[in-house]
Write a protein that holds these residues in place. Structure first.
Motif, PDB file in Angstrom:
ATOM      1  N   UNK A  98       7.096  -9.497   3.378  1.00 25.46           N
ATOM      2  CA  UNK A  98       5.638  -9.407   3.403  1.00 25.46           C
ATOM      3  C   UNK A  98       5.212  -7.937   3.430  1.00 25.46           C
ATOM      4  N   UNK A  99       3.949  -7.688   3.199  1.00 23.17           N
ATOM      5  CA  UNK A  99       3.414  -6.334   3.294  1.00 23.17           C
ATOM      6  C   UNK A  99       3.605  -5.774   4.700  1.00 23.17           C
ATOM      7  N   UNK A 100       3.483  -6.644   5.687  1.00 26.43           N
ATOM      8  CA  UNK A 100       3.661  -6.229   7.078  1.00 26.43           C
ATOM      9  C   UNK A 100       5.090  -5.739   7.330  1.00 26.43           C
ATOM     10  N   UNK A 101       6.055  -6.347   6.644  1.00 25.13           N
ATOM     11  CA  UNK A 101       7.465  -5.990   6.831  1.00 25.13           C
ATOM     12  C   UNK A 101       7.900  -4.805   5.984  1.00 25.13           C
ATOM     13  N   UNK A 102       7.170  -4.527   4.923  1.00 29.50           N
ATOM     14  CA  UNK A 102       7.591  -3.488   3.968  1.00 29.50           C
ATOM     15  C   UNK A 102       7.472  -2.099   4.570  1.00 29.50           C
ATOM     16  N   UNK A 103       8.430  -1.245   4.220  1.00 28.63           N
ATOM     17  CA  UNK A 103       8.445   0.145   4.666  1.00 28.63           C
ATOM     18  C   UNK A 103       8.565   1.060   3.453  1.00 28.63           C
ATOM     19  N   UNK A 104       8.331   2.335   3.673  1.00 29.67           N
ATOM     20  CA  UNK A 104       8.444   3.310   2.597  1.00 29.67           C
ATOM     21  C   UNK A 104       9.830   3.233   1.975  1.00 29.67           C
ATOM     22  N   UNK A 105       9.867   3.177   0.652  1.00 29.63           N
ATOM     23  CA  UNK A 105      11.126   3.082  -0.073  1.00 29.63           C
ATOM     24  C   UNK A 105      11.489   1.688  -0.506  1.00 29.63           C
ATOM     25  N   UNK A 106      10.783   0.667  -0.007  1.00 27.10           N
ATOM     26  CA  UNK A 106      11.022  -0.685  -0.485  1.00 27.10           C
ATOM     27  C   UNK A 106      10.430  -0.860  -1.881  1.00 27.10           C
ATOM     28  N   UNK A 107      10.770  -1.965  -2.522  1.00 25.36           N
ATOM     29  CA  UNK A 107      10.507  -2.132  -3.958  1.00 25.36           C
ATOM     30  C   UNK A 107       9.371  -3.115  -4.208  1.00 25.36           C
ATOM     31  N   UNK A 108       8.580  -2.808  -5.213  1.00 20.12           N
ATOM     32  CA  UNK A 108       7.539  -3.717  -5.694  1.00 20.12           C
ATOM     33  C   UNK A 108       7.965  -4.248  -7.053  1.00 20.12           C
TER      34      UNK A 108
END
Length: 385
Positions: free
Chosen positions: A60-70
């Motif tokens: 989720x957006x809440x779990x995503x951190x810098x460097x994760x992929x879209x």
């Protein structure tokens, strides 16, 4: 005897094959073969989906951190986020997944008030190819535009929080270079001082004991981190109340609003939304950087989804640049992406400094600054997910 059931389950493929060869499987039945991980119906076979694993593919957006992929996921037709550590060509095959960006701003910081992440494009913008960007390493410097235009719709963000000046290791100096303090991380200067003047005026930064900031109209100042030491959001970065200023450029996260205001002023080229190219002109009535971002789109996104990021958004790139760049390199290798957009030193924002200058973030030295609107630079776009 025919198995007259709509849904049929076989543990072993041999058992299914025997029944099929005997003519006992109706063509209209849906058959699951466990050991072969197949689904068969109407004489066609399909790979079975491990739904437990599918669930873990996405975050989720809440779990995503810098460097994760879209990603764009063609199976669901949706934009998805994934942990970069989990990305591989087996679980995220090119037949289904198209990477379109890298997470810069974590959703947990909620800078937009919506819980969305800020995602940077993998491709640089292009006025020659505005719909696709500079695919294939087409690198074009693009003007912000509107030089000398007094854009009343935009705030002049002519103040910036930044880390103080070191005279030598562990020492802090005033405007004359005189040493007046010993530990920069323990000092916090109120906004009405434009330089270090009196050690008695220093107070402990209430937000982050690892960094100190003060406010001044100056250019090329080291930017503070948007993160506290525990990874949460640093309010000194974006605050607008005393001791900060309402014109704090790092408080501007409204890249979408800024971009929409700029494109509405782009009257110099009346057909820029549909023309094959966008006029790269720095003069009044031309805003090619914002127009190129608006025109740009990828699989799963449309024109108007991407935008020229604000200064507060770009500031997040400086702290996690290596992580974000490493992700883009990984994606380039796995998915054969010919352009890596995020390896840019001077990053142009949509935040105005004055009628002649625009706010920038310099990645090499983590500086906040400003440059003339008539200067040309590589442009990257943002997307909210």
């Amino acid at each position: 005897m025919a198995i007259n059931k709509k849904l049929i389950h076989f543990n072993k493929e041999d058992s299914f094959t025997n029944e099929k060869d005997a003519g006992n499987i109706l063509d209209t039945s849906i058959v699951f073969v466990k050991d072969a991980k197949k689904i068969i119906t109407h004489s066609s076979e399909y790979p079975a989906v491990n739904w437990g694993k599918i669930k873990n593919l996405f975050i989720t957006s809440e779990e995503a951190k810098a460097g994760d992929v879209c990603f764009y996921d063609s199976l669901s037709g949706k934009i998805r986020l994934a942990k970069i550590d989990n990305v591989n060509p087996t679980d995220y095959p090119t037949s289904r997944f198209t990477p379109i960006g890298v997470v810069v701003i974590p959703g947990s910081h909620d800078v937009y008030g919506t819980g969305q992440c800020g995602v940077v494009s993998l491709t640089r913008m292009s006025y020659s190819f505005p719909d696709t960007g500079g695919v294939g390493k087409v690198y074009e410097t693009i003007y912000f535009g509107g030089y000398n235009d007094n854009i009343s719709e935009l705030t002049d963000f002519n103040y910036a929080p930044y880390v103080g000046n070191l005279i030598s290791s562990g020492e802090v100096g005033d405007s004359t270079g005189t040493v007046i303090g010993q530990d920069i991380k323990d000092i916090y200067l109120p906004a009405h001082y434009t330089y270090f003047s009196n050690p008695d005026d220093f107070i402990q930064c209430p937000h982050d004991t690892k960094a100190s900031y003060y406010i001044t109209p100056g250019s090329n100042k080291p930017a503070p981190s948007p993160y506290l030491t525990d990874g949460s959001r640093n309010s000194s970065y974006y605050q607008t109340s005393s001791p900060s200023s309402a014109n704090n450029c790092l408080s501007d996260f409204d890249g979408i609003g800024n971009t929409n205001k700029l494109i509405n002023l782009a009257t110099g080229q009346s057909d820029w939304k549909t023309a094959s190219t966008i006029t790269n002109n720095s003069g009044s009535g031309y805003y090619p950087a914002a127009c190129c971002c608006w025109r740009f789109h990828t699989d799963g996104t449309k024109q108007g989804d991407w935008y020229l990021p604000a200064c507060g958004e770009l500031g997040y790139l400086t702290v996690e640049h290596e992580t974000i760049f490493d992700t883009s390199v990984t994606l380039s290798e796995i998915y054969n992406i010919p352009d890596i957009a995020v390896n840019i030193d001077v990053m142009i924002s949509s935040s105005e400094y004055s009628n002649t200058h625009i706010r920038i973030i310099r990645d090499a030295n983590k500086y906040i600054g400003y440059v003339p609107k008539s200067s040309g630079y590589y442009i990257i776009a943002f997307l909210r997910v």
